[in-house]
Each structure stands twice: as C-alpha cells, then as structure tokens.
Scaffold this motif. Sequence first.
Motif, mmCIF file in Angstrom:
data_model
loop_
_atom_site.group_PDB
_atom_site.id
_atom_site.type_symbol
_atom_site.label_atom_id
_atom_site.label_comp_id
_atom_site.label_asym_id
_atom_site.label_seq_id
_atom_site.Cartn_x
_atom_site.Cartn_y
_atom_site.Cartn_z
ATOM 1 N N PRO A 104 47.125 37.683 42.517
ATOM 2 C CA PRO A 104 47.822 37.243 43.494
ATOM 3 C C PRO A 104 47.393 35.624 42.738
ATOM 4 C CG PRO A 104 46.009 38.358 44.332
ATOM 5 C CD PRO A 104 45.499 38.729 42.701
ATOM 6 N N GLN A 105 48.487 34.950 43.725
ATOM 7 C CA GLN A 105 48.596 33.229 43.482
ATOM 8 C C GLN A 105 48.858 33.236 44.718
ATOM 9 O OE1 GLN A 105 51.074 32.368 40.029
ATOM 10 N NE2 GLN A 105 48.514 31.727 39.460
ATOM 11 N N ASN A 106 50.197 33.037 44.990
ATOM 12 C CA ASN A 106 51.099 32.265 46.386
ATOM 13 C C ASN A 106 50.859 33.540 47.682
ATOM 14 O OD1 ASN A 106 50.632 29.535 45.001
ATOM 15 N ND2 ASN A 106 52.848 30.591 44.434
ATOM 16 N N GLY A 107 51.038 33.276 49.053
ATOM 17 C CA GLY A 107 50.620 34.074 49.465
ATOM 18 C C GLY A 107 49.701 34.841 49.976
ATOM 19 N N VAL A 108 48.665 34.700 49.537
ATOM 20 C CA VAL A 108 48.286 36.399 49.808
ATOM 21 C C VAL A 108 47.635 36.543 51.559
ATOM 22 C CG1 VAL A 108 45.126 36.389 49.636
ATOM 23 C CG2 VAL A 108 46.549 35.055 48.041
ATOM 24 N N ASN A 109 47.548 35.739 52.268
ATOM 25 C CA ASN A 109 47.387 36.266 53.707
ATOM 26 C C ASN A 109 48.460 36.913 53.440
ATOM 27 O OD1 ASN A 109 44.974 33.999 53.632
ATOM 28 N ND2 ASN A 109 45.980 32.956 54.752
ATOM 29 N N ILE A 110 49.664 36.618 53.475
ATOM 30 C CA ILE A 110 51.004 37.483 54.362
ATOM 31 C C ILE A 110 50.409 38.568 52.969
ATOM 32 C CG2 ILE A 110 53.571 37.882 53.276
ATOM 33 C CD1 ILE A 110 53.112 35.176 53.726
ATOM 34 N N MET A 111 49.952 38.896 51.593
ATOM 35 C CA MET A 111 49.802 40.259 51.575
ATOM 36 C C MET A 111 48.568 40.671 51.665
ATOM 37 S SD MET A 111 49.343 38.932 47.422
ATOM 38 C CE MET A 111 49.969 37.592 46.336
ATOM 39 N N LYS A 112 47.701 40.009 52.507
ATOM 40 C CA LYS A 112 46.626 40.895 53.483
ATOM 41 C C LYS A 112 47.024 41.294 54.270
ATOM 42 C CE LYS A 112 42.694 37.389 51.966
ATOM 43 N NZ LYS A 112 42.043 37.119 52.807
ATOM 44 N N LYS A 113 47.810 41.170 55.125
ATOM 45 C CA LYS A 113 49.190 41.632 55.802
ATOM 46 C C LYS A 113 49.408 42.897 55.908
ATOM 47 C CE LYS A 113 51.946 40.105 59.839
ATOM 48 N NZ LYS A 113 52.903 38.837 60.542
ATOM 49 N N ASN A 114 50.654 42.310 54.782
ATOM 50 C CA ASN A 114 51.048 43.850 54.260
ATOM 51 C C ASN A 114 50.475 45.242 53.734
ATOM 52 O OD1 ASN A 114 53.105 42.212 54.812
ATOM 53 N ND2 ASN A 114 53.553 41.850 52.357
ATOM 54 N N ARG A 115 49.556 44.224 53.258
ATOM 55 C CA ARG A 115 47.826 45.995 52.630
ATOM 56 C C ARG A 115 46.955 46.193 53.990
ATOM 57 N NH1 ARG A 115 46.182 46.692 48.499
ATOM 58 N NH2 ARG A 115 45.795 48.702 49.367
ATOM 59 N N GLN A 116 47.064 45.772 54.973
ATOM 60 C CA GLN A 116 46.044 45.911 55.904
ATOM 61 C C GLN A 116 44.401 45.601 55.099
ATOM 62 O OE1 GLN A 116 47.417 49.058 58.353
ATOM 63 N NE2 GLN A 116 49.002 47.459 58.906
ATOM 64 N N ILE A 117 44.895 44.858 54.259
ATOM 65 C CA ILE A 117 43.035 45.292 53.868
ATOM 66 C C ILE A 117 42.824 43.241 53.952
ATOM 67 C CG2 ILE A 117 43.315 46.730 52.935
ATOM 68 C CD1 ILE A 117 43.177 45.200 49.862
ATOM 69 N N GLU A 118 41.650 43.476 53.447
ATOM 70 C CA GLU A 118 41.079 41.073 52.992
ATOM 71 C C GLU A 118 40.387 41.055 52.165
ATOM 72 O OE1 GLU A 118 40.922 38.723 55.618
ATOM 73 O OE2 GLU A 118 42.073 40.133 56.632
ATOM 74 N N ASP A 119 40.007 42.066 51.148
ATOM 75 C CA ASP A 119 39.832 42.203 49.652
ATOM 76 C C ASP A 119 40.187 41.550 48.672
ATOM 77 O OD1 ASP A 119 38.039 42.753 47.842
ATOM 78 O OD2 ASP A 119 37.282 44.106 48.110
ATOM 79 N N VAL A 120 40.695 40.166 48.458
ATOM 80 C CA VAL A 120 41.584 40.042 47.782
ATOM 81 C C VAL A 120 41.609 40.822 46.377
ATOM 82 C CG1 VAL A 120 42.187 37.663 45.830
ATOM 83 C CG2 VAL A 120 41.632 37.755 48.687
ATOM 84 N N LYS A 121 40.612 41.558 45.888
ATOM 85 C CA LYS A 121 40.702 41.931 44.657
ATOM 86 C C LYS A 121 40.735 42.985 44.693
ATOM 87 C CE LYS A 121 36.726 39.827 42.653
ATOM 88 N NZ LYS A 121 34.935 40.478 42.062
#
Length: 188
Positions: A104-121
């Motif tokens: 992941p590069q840009n929009g990580v907070n949106i990705m976290k919301k879409n996946r409903q998780i906090e762990d970036v890995k």
Amino acid sequence: MLLKRKFYERETVIVAKQLLGKKVTRRIGTKDLSGIITETEAYRGNDDPASHAAIKMTERNKLMFGQVGISYIYFTYGMYFMFNIVAKSKKQDAGAVSIRGLYPQNGVNIMKKNRQIEDVKKLVNGPGKLTQAFDITMNHYDHDLTKKSELYISDGIKIKKTTQKPRIGISKGLDKHWNFSFNTNDYF
C-alpha cells in the motif's frame, strides 16, 4: 507514466513477471488509493489446465480471449472479487495475469476502513484483500487499464530480484511455476 497496451501484448508469463513493481491506482471520488504490485500469477489459454480459458470461450472467460490491457474481474468462493489483467501475445489464444498482492502507498486510511482492519501488513497481501481494500468489484469488469480513469496501472519501482514458484490454490497445472513475487523488505 501509464502502461501502454503494447506492454500487455506479450507472452502472459513475461507480463506477469514485469508487472511486479508497477503501481495500481484506484480513484474513488476525489481520493486516489494506490499500491505497488508485489505478487502476480500468469494464466494462459488452452495449454494451461488451471486457466479459466483452458477448454473453450465462455461468457465468464471471454475477456481473456480479447483485447489486452483490459480488467478481467470475477467472483469466487461466494465472497471475493479477483482482479486480473488480460495479457497475451498475438500467438496466444487467451491469457490473463492475476494481481495477488500489493504494497500500500496512498489512501491507506480508506483501505483500512474498506477492510475494517488496522494492520497495514494485512491490508492488501492477498487477491481478495486487495479488491476489498481498493473497492474493486464487477463494476470494473472490462475496464480499460491503459487510460487514466478510476482504475489504471502505471510505472512504479524497478524490481531486481524476483521469486518464482507454483501458483496458489489450484489443482491442475501445478508444474507451471507462474507465481511471481519479490521481497518487499528489500524495497520498503
């Protein structure tokens, strides 16, 4: 720079290797989500028993026989969308590259919301996870990835060393080592 159609108009296995390090961008409203491709798999036509295109053209797989640089999205296991890109030489009957993982590069907070998780890995380290994080659905089926729009592929980083192994989750064509990845610790 956007990848041109000619990039995808080569042997599917070569395209799968060379997609490593390229950048996927998904525009949602005014926000861009992006990630570097870290894992791919090649699927060809009648010479690949694990491919959707192994036997004949159907309504589901018809894009694999058509124009390169087009997204081939399908739904599997009753819960996941899979993101593939049509890629084949003029000598091949069909082919597509499965995008199996991103960094992941840009929009990580949106990705976290879409996946409903906090762990970036764990955000985009699998084909179903990345389509959830990027909100890629059947609405993106037959989408031209060579044009800057809501979903496209562009240059990213140059990968020097890749890993090649058997494809994942298949029961046929196990002799074809067409899964490609790289060690993200060497780059990020």
